[in-house]
Write an enzyme that holds these catalytic residues in place. Sequence first.
Site: not given
Lengths: 558, 102
Positions: A484-487, A525
């Site tokens: 999620n957050d890493v993209v 997050s």
Amino acid sequence: MIQGALENALAQTNDNLSQTEPDWLQTKDNLPLLEEVVSTYTAETETKAIPAALGETSGFNNNDLLMLTESMPKLAEVPKFSEVTQVAHTMPHEPPMTSWQSLFIESFYFLAAVLFILGLKKMCSPVTARGGILWAGVGMILATLATFLYPTDNLGWIILAIMIGALPSWWFAKRVAMADMPQMIALYNGMGGGAAASIAAVELVKGTTLGLTVQTLAVLGALIGSISFSGSIIAFAKLQGLMKKSVIFSKQQVLNLVLFVITVALGTIIIIQGSEATTVLIISFFAIALLFGVLMTLPIGGADMPVVISLFNALTGLAVSFEGFVLGNAAMIIAGTVVGAAGTLLTQLMAKAMNRPLTNVLFSGFGAKGGQEAAAGDDVEGSLKPIDATDAAIMMAYGEQVIIVPGYGMAVAQAQHKIWELTKALTDRGVRVKFAIHPVAGRMPGHMNVLLAEAGVPYDMIFDLEEINEEFEQTDVALVIGANDVVNPVARTNPDSPIYGMPILNADKSRNVVVIKRGRGTGFSGIENYLFYADNTRLLYGDGQKMAAELLQALKSL
Amino acid sequence: MIEGFAGFTALYIFMLAAFTGYEVISRVPVILHTPLMSGSNFVHGIVLVGAMVALGHADSTLEKSIGFIGVVLATGNAVGGYFVTERMLDMFKSSKREAKSA
């Protein structure tokens, strides 16, 4: 008679002082007596009263008295009790043993230190990594066996403790699922910190005079080890799901600071008092240090855990090294310091990959801030567009290149085996498949690699962020599973976002993006992911493993 | 003189070991970060040696109890750390090697 006694005393003292391997325990026992003799006689000689007095009362002849007077200067050369004990205490842990035992132990420790460093070196390449842990293991066995040569009365207890420690850890380490590895590392790391603290506790309670520097190192090691112990246990509990929420309350940082100051103050008192420090004081010091470790880790969210575990790993190494100084054990100093340095570097790499200074990870409630952000600024353009497995399968089957971006969700769903089958099916159709791994994907750096390796994915199909980020533009489908957050492109575009500036995988730049997602909620997050709303993104709702199976089935029926 | 030198020798060991640790790790690929962290976690299991010495010369019941806990914890660190790392590294194989064995 007196002359004989004095000569004996002198001879014994000289013996004790000149022995290359001083039997210091015995020397220490003799010393009070010796000092009494020495001080009585030297004090009274100064007044010149004693020879005369002796002559009067005991009827010694003049010869005897002359001898006695002559021997007085010699006696004055004998070191005082305090001086001798100081010499003895600079090496308090040199138990009585023969020189060959000592040589044997030291050479085995040396060999162990060499094997540890070579082993770690080999662990830096996938080709030799398997051998690296073996080398380090041999080093550990050599060092442990050599340690049994230390003379001790507690041999039975040592063996019992090793059995109690070894069996459950072996059992759990062999059986735990690959996805749960991070918390096992946290747990075993915490145990190491606890052990380092225990060594310090034994030495402090024992009240051995250590000297200021060594006493300081003992207390520092105890503090670091205790924090690492209780902090790692909390990290374990969080990752294991025993503790779901981050505990955040007002004035938390203030409380932590106060506790830390108290711990340091108590530690300083222990250092100053040295061997005089009371057991109660020492116990309070450890209790507050442990409490601080717990409270420090409580507010840190699960997403930041990799950094924290890495930090605790480095701290334990440092604590081990410090206790190595206390025990005069070179193997502990070297191994502990190497791990401390390596762990610090690894922690820095991770914090850098997340674009967050370490202080930020430790001292700010990340999740809370992110949640407010997401709730406040909902100016997302576009909509969430679902897709079904068959369409997604067709998209991938007729593409040239597919990049799979796995995240922690894949680990939770245990989808890695199905993903690998899917990969093989795509490769058979002539589609080029690559895996893109973000440095902080999952719960630890490299966590995804381990999971994929478990499923059988060869490591040369797996690429780092820098290696693959340019390729997304020439990619037909980016399959995001559980990441999620890493993209999240917000990291590139929105300076207000808490993750702004974090390097991300540019999945949004590929022609099509398929996201396998369980529901509509935000990620770990709590930050809204703009990728999900992008025009080229389709969402495949469902459990990771189930969806991967459906994709595979659809692909086979094409 | 000798005492001062001995103290500094310890400091030199510390300094050199720190550089060694930093250098050994600095060129590691990301895919090995978790196994490597696990491996370094195993290496500081050497604390077992110290815990054994501490329990070995413990006298009072309190000292023995703390020392006993220390050895149990240290053994857990070493044994658990080894098998966790070994299991992880066992899974690393390249497609070339796989093709060879197939």
